[in-house]
Design an enzyme around this catalytic site. Sequence first.
Site, PDB file in Angstrom:
ATOM      1  N   HIS A 182      29.894  15.497  30.997  1.00  0.00           N
ATOM      2  CA  HIS A 182      28.833  15.005  31.886  1.00  0.00           C
ATOM      3  C   HIS A 182      28.902  13.485  32.045  1.00  0.00           C
ATOM      4  O   HIS A 182      27.912  12.779  31.854  1.00  0.00           O
ATOM      5  CB  HIS A 182      27.465  15.507  31.394  1.00  0.00           C
ATOM      6  CG  HIS A 182      27.387  16.996  31.489  1.00  0.00           C
ATOM      7  ND1 HIS A 182      26.724  17.640  32.512  1.00  0.00           N
ATOM      8  CD2 HIS A 182      27.959  17.962  30.745  1.00  0.00           C
ATOM      9  CE1 HIS A 182      26.887  18.946  32.368  1.00  0.00           C
ATOM     10  NE2 HIS A 182      27.632  19.165  31.304  1.00  0.00           N
ATOM     11  N   ASP A 193      26.868  19.718  36.982  1.00  0.00           N
ATOM     12  CA  ASP A 193      26.203  20.510  35.953  1.00  0.00           C
ATOM     13  C   ASP A 193      26.365  21.966  36.391  1.00  0.00           C
ATOM     14  O   ASP A 193      25.829  22.365  37.428  1.00  0.00           O
ATOM     15  CB  ASP A 193      24.696  20.211  35.904  1.00  0.00           C
ATOM     16  CG  ASP A 193      24.367  18.891  35.223  1.00  0.00           C
ATOM     17  OD1 ASP A 193      25.290  18.128  34.899  1.00  0.00           O
ATOM     18  OD2 ASP A 193      23.155  18.631  35.035  1.00  0.00           O
ATOM     19  N   HIS A 210      25.276  24.959  31.711  1.00  0.00           N
ATOM     20  CA  HIS A 210      24.784  23.752  31.022  1.00  0.00           C
ATOM     21  C   HIS A 210      23.384  23.989  30.449  1.00  0.00           C
ATOM     22  O   HIS A 210      23.037  23.429  29.411  1.00  0.00           O
ATOM     23  CB  HIS A 210      24.772  22.600  32.041  1.00  0.00           C
ATOM     24  CG  HIS A 210      24.422  21.259  31.500  1.00  0.00           C
ATOM     25  ND1 HIS A 210      24.807  20.809  30.251  1.00  0.00           N
ATOM     26  CD2 HIS A 210      23.725  20.222  32.059  1.00  0.00           C
ATOM     27  CE1 HIS A 210      24.355  19.573  30.070  1.00  0.00           C
ATOM     28  NE2 HIS A 210      23.688  19.205  31.128  1.00  0.00           N
TER      29      HIS A 210
HETATM   30 ZN    ZN Z   1      25.179  16.536  33.822  1.00  0.00          ZN
END
Ligand code: ZN
Length: 286
Positions: free
Chosen positions: A105, A111, A115
């Site tokens: 990240h 994402d 996640h």
């Molecule tokens: Zn992220």
Amino acid sequence: MCSPKIMQLVNEKIRKQGQSNHVSRRNFLKVGAAAAAGLMVPHAATTIKASSLFRQDMMGEIVDLSHVFGAGIPTYSPGEDPVSETVVTVEENGFYIQKWTLFEHAGTHMDAPAHFAADGETVDNLDPSQFLAPAVVIDISAKAAEDDDAMLTVEDIEAWEAENGEIPAGALVCMYSGWDERWSDMEAFRNADADGVQHYPGFGGDAANFLLENRDIVGIGVDTLSLDIGASTTFDVHLSVLPAGKYGLENLANLGQLVGQSATVMVGIPRYEAGSGGPCRVLAMM
Ligand SMILES: [Zn+2]
């Protein structure tokens, strides 16, 4: 595509047409690309025109929505910026390679649903049709200039739709706050207070829920470090958008160039095995 056999075929084709029997590498690449794409037609000039169609007519102007990835970039937690090491150089070894150590990240990145959802898709298993999407960019830069904790709200979405019509199906809905201008200053981008709480704009939970319940989106994007506002402790947006099978894009650049424009976004995310997300190249084709 660049095999001697294809080159020979192209040479023969042109020779039969009474034109030069010499194909320069430059022209060969153009003609060869058209031939490989099944577009070979009996007139060389038309073939070259067809290959140029791929870039100009189909793509239009391209805006890079990605920041340069490297050491010293702002990260959600301090010390998570990428590290690169030169392994070999052209001068000493004849070729150049770096070795990277990175967090998934960091930088302009995705994402993935995994996640924030134990059963969510990882990057390698996402449906690639989600990576090409109409871009909807909602401009909240005016209120973000006044309030570091500004949120993109349902009212902002309604105001955008009043001007542009309903958000199209399969859209990537992005927040433009103007925060990307701070990218080169890690402290200003993280904007943490004395208690370490970060302050920057993001989606509001209600706005995320509105999009999930009432519109058909592939994901959302922001020009800040988090889909939620920096001061969030509940991560409502992450917890609604990602488990719904949508993806998020963080640290986008140049969204201001898309405000009021029509564009298609292409998310170039490598197929990281079991990835929770990862650095990606994001391009907007105007
Ligand atoms: Zn992220």
